[in-house]
Design a protein around this motif. Structure first.
Motif, PDB file in Angstrom:
ATOM      1  N   ASN A 232       2.189 -29.577 -38.967  1.00  0.00           N
ATOM      2  CA  ASN A 232       1.576 -28.624 -38.058  1.00  0.00           C
ATOM      3  C   ASN A 232       2.531 -28.438 -36.886  1.00  0.00           C
ATOM      4  OD1 ASN A 232       0.000 -28.200 -35.394  1.00  0.00           O
ATOM      5  ND2 ASN A 232      -1.433 -27.513 -36.969  1.00  0.00           N
ATOM      6  N   PRO A 233       2.990 -27.216 -36.629  1.00  0.00           N
ATOM      7  CA  PRO A 233       4.039 -27.012 -35.621  1.00  0.00           C
ATOM      8  C   PRO A 233       3.690 -27.547 -34.242  1.00  0.00           C
ATOM      9  CG  PRO A 233       3.782 -25.046 -36.960  1.00  0.00           C
ATOM     10  CD  PRO A 233       2.655 -25.967 -37.327  1.00  0.00           C
ATOM     11  N   GLN A 234       2.472 -27.270 -33.777  1.00  0.00           N
ATOM     12  CA  GLN A 234       2.139 -27.701 -32.425  1.00  0.00           C
ATOM     13  C   GLN A 234       1.902 -29.203 -32.337  1.00  0.00           C
ATOM     14  OE1 GLN A 234      -0.719 -24.228 -32.023  1.00  0.00           O
ATOM     15  NE2 GLN A 234      -0.086 -24.442 -29.899  1.00  0.00           N
ATOM     16  N   ASP A 235       1.281 -29.790 -33.345  1.00  0.00           N
ATOM     17  CA  ASP A 235       1.084 -31.237 -33.335  1.00  0.00           C
ATOM     18  C   ASP A 235       2.422 -31.974 -33.371  1.00  0.00           C
ATOM     19  OD1 ASP A 235      -1.654 -30.912 -33.279  1.00  0.00           O
ATOM     20  OD2 ASP A 235      -1.939 -31.272 -35.422  1.00  0.00           O
ATOM     21  N   ALA A 236       3.330 -31.500 -34.205  1.00  0.00           N
ATOM     22  CA  ALA A 236       4.639 -32.142 -34.316  1.00  0.00           C
ATOM     23  C   ALA A 236       5.436 -31.998 -33.020  1.00  0.00           C
ATOM     24  CB  ALA A 236       5.419 -31.543 -35.478  1.00  0.00           C
ATOM     25  N   THR A 237       5.315 -30.846 -32.381  1.00  0.00           N
ATOM     26  CA  THR A 237       6.040 -30.623 -31.126  1.00  0.00           C
ATOM     27  C   THR A 237       5.481 -31.502 -30.015  1.00  0.00           C
ATOM     28  OG1 THR A 237       6.585 -28.359 -31.759  1.00  0.00           O
ATOM     29  CG2 THR A 237       6.670 -28.890 -29.415  1.00  0.00           C
ATOM     30  N   LEU A 238       4.162 -31.627 -29.944  1.00  0.00           N
ATOM     31  CA  LEU A 238       3.572 -32.527 -28.954  1.00  0.00           C
ATOM     32  C   LEU A 238       4.029 -33.966 -29.189  1.00  0.00           C
ATOM     33  CD1 LEU A 238      -0.133 -31.379 -28.435  1.00  0.00           C
ATOM     34  CD2 LEU A 238       1.652 -31.584 -26.689  1.00  0.00           C
ATOM     35  N   ALA A 239       4.115 -34.375 -30.449  1.00  0.00           N
ATOM     36  CA  ALA A 239       4.580 -35.728 -30.762  1.00  0.00           C
ATOM     37  C   ALA A 239       6.018 -35.929 -30.299  1.00  0.00           C
ATOM     38  CB  ALA A 239       4.466 -35.982 -32.262  1.00  0.00           C
ATOM     39  N   ALA A 240       6.841 -34.898 -30.442  1.00  0.00           N
ATOM     40  CA  ALA A 240       8.232 -34.997 -29.993  1.00  0.00           C
ATOM     41  C   ALA A 240       8.305 -35.230 -28.487  1.00  0.00           C
ATOM     42  CB  ALA A 240       8.989 -33.723 -30.366  1.00  0.00           C
ATOM     43  N   TYR A 241       7.444 -34.550 -27.735  1.00  0.00           N
ATOM     44  CA  TYR A 241       7.431 -34.744 -26.280  1.00  0.00           C
ATOM     45  C   TYR A 241       6.837 -36.100 -25.909  1.00  0.00           C
ATOM     46  CZ  TYR A 241       8.797 -29.889 -25.453  1.00  0.00           C
ATOM     47  OH  TYR A 241       9.492 -28.706 -25.411  1.00  0.00           O
ATOM     48  N   GLU A 242       5.831 -36.551 -26.648  1.00  0.00           N
ATOM     49  CA  GLU A 242       5.278 -37.878 -26.374  1.00  0.00           C
ATOM     50  C   GLU A 242       6.359 -38.948 -26.535  1.00  0.00           C
ATOM     51  OE1 GLU A 242       2.475 -38.574 -25.128  1.00  0.00           O
ATOM     52  OE2 GLU A 242       0.898 -37.233 -25.841  1.00  0.00           O
ATOM     53  N   HIS A 243       7.130 -38.842 -27.613  1.00  0.00           N
ATOM     54  CA  HIS A 243       8.155 -39.851 -27.901  1.00  0.00           C
ATOM     55  C   HIS A 243       9.380 -39.714 -26.998  1.00  0.00           C
ATOM     56  CE1 HIS A 243       6.384 -39.829 -32.242  1.00  0.00           C
ATOM     57  NE2 HIS A 243       5.654 -40.542 -31.419  1.00  0.00           N
ATOM     58  N   GLY A 244       9.659 -38.492 -26.569  1.00  0.00           N
ATOM     59  CA  GLY A 244      10.893 -38.243 -25.824  1.00  0.00           C
ATOM     60  C   GLY A 244      10.685 -37.843 -24.383  1.00  0.00           C
ATOM     61  N   ALA A 245       9.550 -38.195 -23.792  1.00  0.00           N
ATOM     62  CA  ALA A 245       9.236 -37.751 -22.434  1.00  0.00           C
ATOM     63  C   ALA A 245      10.280 -38.200 -21.418  1.00  0.00           C
ATOM     64  CB  ALA A 245       7.849 -38.250 -22.025  1.00  0.00           C
ATOM     65  N   ARG A 246      10.716 -39.444 -21.519  1.00  0.00           N
ATOM     66  CA  ARG A 246      11.692 -39.942 -20.545  1.00  0.00           C
ATOM     67  C   ARG A 246      13.023 -39.209 -20.695  1.00  0.00           C
ATOM     68  NH1 ARG A 246      12.638 -46.311 -19.928  1.00  0.00           N
ATOM     69  NH2 ARG A 246      10.481 -46.050 -19.195  1.00  0.00           N
ATOM     70  N   GLU A 247      13.474 -39.031 -21.922  1.00  0.00           N
ATOM     71  CA  GLU A 247      14.731 -38.323 -22.163  1.00  0.00           C
ATOM     72  C   GLU A 247      14.637 -36.878 -21.670  1.00  0.00           C
ATOM     73  OE1 GLU A 247      17.634 -37.063 -25.920  1.00  0.00           O
ATOM     74  OE2 GLU A 247      15.812 -38.224 -26.252  1.00  0.00           O
ATOM     75  N   TYR A 248      13.509 -36.230 -21.945  1.00  0.00           N
ATOM     76  CA  TYR A 248      13.328 -34.847 -21.512  1.00  0.00           C
ATOM     77  C   TYR A 248      13.359 -34.758 -19.986  1.00  0.00           C
ATOM     78  CZ  TYR A 248      11.402 -30.139 -21.183  1.00  0.00           C
ATOM     79  OH  TYR A 248      11.215 -28.808 -20.888  1.00  0.00           O
ATOM     80  N   ALA A 249      12.704 -35.697 -19.322  1.00  0.00           N
ATOM     81  CA  ALA A 249      12.687 -35.693 -17.860  1.00  0.00           C
ATOM     82  C   ALA A 249      14.091 -35.841 -17.287  1.00  0.00           C
ATOM     83  CB  ALA A 249      11.780 -36.807 -17.348  1.00  0.00           C
ATOM     84  N   GLU A 250      14.887 -36.703 -17.898  1.00  0.00           N
ATOM     85  CA  GLU A 250      16.255 -36.897 -17.420  1.00  0.00           C
ATOM     86  C   GLU A 250      17.089 -35.634 -17.578  1.00  0.00           C
ATOM     87  OE1 GLU A 250      17.531 -40.210 -19.721  1.00  0.00           O
ATOM     88  OE2 GLU A 250      16.485 -41.699 -18.464  1.00  0.00           O
TER      89      GLU A 250
END
Length: 214
Positions: free
Chosen positions: A9-27
């Protein structure tokens, strides 16, 4: 790197990517606020109440508050909300697929978040944002420019899904949702490797049905 993940599911998978990569994304997104901040600030009065969809690490919310606005920080990823809480901010988990966003607000700000919504679903999400706004309220949102849709692992280890838009398509989606488009334009910055569109719209001048949660 583009990946083909048609089974997810595109949106579920994308949310999971942000959950796992929140710190990296913030940096990676700790620099200058997005230009859409200025687009909103010039269209509302000081003290306006703003719903931010997809606050992420909170960079743009901080800039909006520095300009005198009141921001309701939200994100679909609990990891971002937890980080905002840890930094001393109020924030709540809000999935853009929700039936109600709360309110009423003077504006909705959605920088680089609604681009994860499937094309057929965007008018419905925009209609929910409309109901969250007072008559005469403002929407400022940004999207990737292009055709079709794609998965990518750029910037994060896990794949994210994007829907690409052009000006005519976004204008039609806004109109279908009940917004009055004000300015839909390409807003690609010179240093960007991707093309972007900013959509600015208003709620109708006459009252529209408003549904509050709870």
């Amino acid at each position: 790197m583009v990946v083909n993940d048609e089974g997810a599911n595109p949106q579920d998978a994308t949310l999971a990517a942000y959950e796992h990569g929140a710190r990296e994304y913030a940096e990676r997104n700790a620099g200058t606020p997005s230009p859409q901040v200025g687009d909103l600030v010039t269209r509302v009065t000081r003290g306006a109440r703003v719903l931010e969809l997809g606050s992420g690490p909170g960079r743009d919310a901080a800039a909006l508050e520095s300009a005198g606005l009141t921001v309701d920080r939200t994100d679909g990823a609990a990891a971002f909300v937890d980080a905002l809480h840890a930094a001393g901010h109020e924030a709540r988990v809000l999935d853009v697929r929700a039936d109600d966003f709360g309110g009423p607000y003077d504006a909705v700000f959605a920088n680089a978040v609604l681009l994860h919504v499937p094309r057929a679903d965007l008018p419905g999400v925009l209609a929910t944002a409309l109901r969250a706004c007072r008559p005469g309220g403002v929407l400022v949102a940004s999207f990737k420019k292009g055709d079709g849709e794609a998965w990518t692992q750029a910037y994060l280890d896990d794949p994210r899904h994007f829907t690409y838009w052009d000006e005519d398509g976004l204008t039609a989606a806004l109109t279908t949702a009940g917004w009055v488009p004000e300015h839909v334009f390409e807003s690609t910055r010179p240093e960007s490797v991707e093309r972007w569109i900013t959509a600015i719209a208003r709620t109708p001048a006459s009252p529209h049905p408003y549904r509050r949660s709870g």
